[in-house]
Design an enzyme around this catalytic site. Sequence first.
Site, PDB file in Angstrom:
ATOM      1  N   ARG A   1       1.595   6.225  29.794  1.00 62.49           N
ATOM      2  CA  ARG A   1       0.553   5.415  30.423  1.00 62.49           C
ATOM      3  C   ARG A   1       1.146   4.771  31.679  1.00 62.49           C
ATOM      4  O   ARG A   1       2.079   3.971  31.585  1.00 62.49           O
ATOM      5  CB  ARG A   1       0.042   4.356  29.444  1.00 62.49           C
TER       6      ARG A   1
ATOM      7  N   LYS B   1       6.524  -2.538  33.274  1.00 63.66           N
ATOM      8  CA  LYS B   1       6.561  -3.481  32.162  1.00 63.66           C
ATOM      9  C   LYS B   1       7.489  -4.665  32.441  1.00 63.66           C
ATOM     10  O   LYS B   1       8.435  -4.583  33.224  1.00 63.66           O
ATOM     11  CB  LYS B   1       6.999  -2.762  30.884  1.00 63.66           C
TER      12      LYS B   1
END
Length: 329
Positions: free
Chosen positions: A308, A274
């Site tokens: 995820r 991220k």
Amino acid sequence: MSRRIPVASRHPPFPLPKSPAGFARKSGPFLAPFAATALSMKLLARNRLIEFPRRPLVMGIVNLCVDSFSGDGLSNVEDALTRARQMVADGADIIDIGGESAGTKRAAMSEQSEIDALLPFVERFAHEAASWPRLDAEQVHPPLLSINTWRPRVARAVLSAGGDLLNDIGALPTDENARLCAETGAALLIMHSVGEPKIPHTHIRYDTGIMPTLHRFFAEKIAMAEAAGVPRDAILLDPGIDFAKQRDDNLVIYRELAQLHTFQRPILLPISRKTVIGEVLNLPPAERDAGTIACLIRGLQLGAHIFRVHNVPAAIQAIKIASAVASAP
């Protein structure tokens, strides 16, 4: 100019769920470190039933678009199926297939182009995945298939061919995707964001903080989904790391995630490579796997149910080591 999102009222502190006495010793080696996941829950997805508490699920990311932010995008169905098959062999419980990048460097592709990218994969997956080898008996198998899209026309076309879960990154602005899930029996993953996908929303600020905002958002969207006919047991929650969030918003979510257990629904934590990891470490996406595992361990401590990820083996190994450490006499 920054846009500030008002929140109707401050919510009282969120009580953390209490796990039964001796739970860690009685629930098997995978569950020992995960006290917050001691809540008993069911996840319905088409004709599949996943019961918690259990080992956290790992969702492997497969991008059928060449401009994926992480640099792992694929251009053809055969390569995508090969990657998905390997992820399942490595331990993935869910494959998340996307045909459109969430990145904001270009406009969204046409709905038909997204359908054309996804349909062949979904059709092949429906016929082949049950025969793919798996890692161990803890794994969900055959693997679940998650359809990553926010556009109702795409969702309708693809869910008609298969898929157990709709991963709606559009923040459910209307009940249309919820009604599609109610019609097909697919589970609905509700992700928090603000505004339309494919448009930058990094200017957003939240007047009273991100956690009260998430609480209000999920209360509203769960009610909307249930009113559209989605059973509560078919709803999952995603706090939307990096979507309409500042760096500190994301870090607060990682710190305070357990507050979301008040909804008693499975929580998906999107941790992989991220932007917030890159901001903290000053690293490009391809070099963020170590930071991803740090976020996974924090998510384990606070009771996330699904992770995820791009790097499935690393996630599975981290879960197994954390479990072994916590279970040691």
